[in-house]
Design an enzyme around this catalytic site. Structure first.
Site, short mmCIF file in Angstrom:
data_model
loop_
_atom_site.label_atom_id
_atom_site.label_comp_id
_atom_site.label_asym_id
_atom_site.label_seq_id
_atom_site.Cartn_x
_atom_site.Cartn_y
_atom_site.Cartn_z
N ASP A 49 -15.65 -3.56 -1.69
CA ASP A 49 -15.41 -3.40 -0.26
C ASP A 49 -16.77 -3.33 0.42
O ASP A 49 -17.63 -2.56 0.00
CB ASP A 49 -14.64 -2.10 0.01
N ASP A 72 0.85 -1.19 0.00
CA ASP A 72 0.00 0.00 0.00
C ASP A 72 0.88 1.24 0.00
O ASP A 72 1.73 1.40 0.89
CB ASP A 72 -0.91 0.01 1.23
#
EC number: 5.3.1.16
Length: 248
Positions: free
Chosen positions: A131, A8
């Protein structure tokens, strides 16, 4: 079962967030290229990159770091990327740079026509990232909860021709609280395309539980905080998954 290390990117560094909160980040490395090489050397067979700044900005922000990673490892293993991908030009640019899969999340939910166009133009390279919290889809770096049921949306996107679905349980991401196996299996059973689990992977027991349901259509799992904190030894976990599934 593919174990896919997550890198990330925030401000050019490798970080982990807790539950998608940009203000609660831990830096695990200043050199994204070295991090990519580290996971490759540990036996990774795919990498998962996220442009965190891009996800919130709605456009690529960490492109220099991403290009550097692709230059280093893109010829050796597939790399997938999500965050800030909102137009076909961006997809084309990244694929030209050696990216294997583009992950479209918020843009797919808000603008399904864009996802359909992307699947038409770049078939075989588009993964949708869904998500969800309590079965409802969230967008915009998880800051907005929609009324969409994750299974319904995933089936719709499957019809568009997406290559697979990455399913993240927001309530568990970055918390090391265990993968939401039941929700992931429910989604995989509703689809014919592969599902990649994400959010909350904590230890080798999670890997064993996922391997037990791999036949339902779960192709892999994103490995985040646990492999950075040392709670999960990546190489040992991939070896265990291979042994359980007869790949070793």
């Amino acid at each position: 079962m593919l174990l896919i290390p997550a890198i990330d990117l925030k401000d050019g560094r490798c970080v982990r967030l807790k539950q998608g909160d940009m203000n609660v980040s831990t830096t695990f490395g200043e050199d994204p290229v070295a991090m990519a090489r580290r996971w490759l050397d540990a036996g990774a067979r795919r990498l998962h990159l996220v442009d965190l700044n891009g996800a919130f900005a709605g456009k690529p922000v960490n492109e220099p770091a991403i290009k550097a990673i692709l230059k280093e490892v893109g010829d050796e293993i597939p790399v997938q990327l999500g965050g800030g991908i909102r137009d076909l030009d961006t997809i084309e640019r990244y694929l030209d740079d050696g990216l294997s899969y583009v992950i479209i999340g918020t843009a797919a939910v808000k603008n399904p026509g864009f996802l359909r166009d992307a699947c038409t133009a770049f078939g075989g390279h588009i993964i949708v990232g869904l998500d969800a919290k309590d079965g409802k889809v969230a967008t915009d770096g998880w800051s907005k909860l929609t009324g969409h049921e994750v299974v319904d949306l995933a089936k719709k996107f499957e019809d568009y021709g997406v290559e697979g679905v990455i399913y993240t349980d927001i309530g568990r991401d970055g918390m090391l609280s265990g993968i939401n196996i039941d929700a992931t299996v429910k989604l995989a059973q509703a689809l014919t395309i592969p599902v990649i689990a994400s959010g909350g992977l904590s230890d080798i027991a999670d890997i064993e539980r996922l391997c037990a349901v791999e036949g339902e259509g779960i192709e892999g799992v994103i490995c985040g905080r646990a492999i950075y904190t040392g709670d999960l030894d990546f190489a040992a976990a991939q070896a265990r998954a291979d042994a359980l599934n007869g790949d070793a």
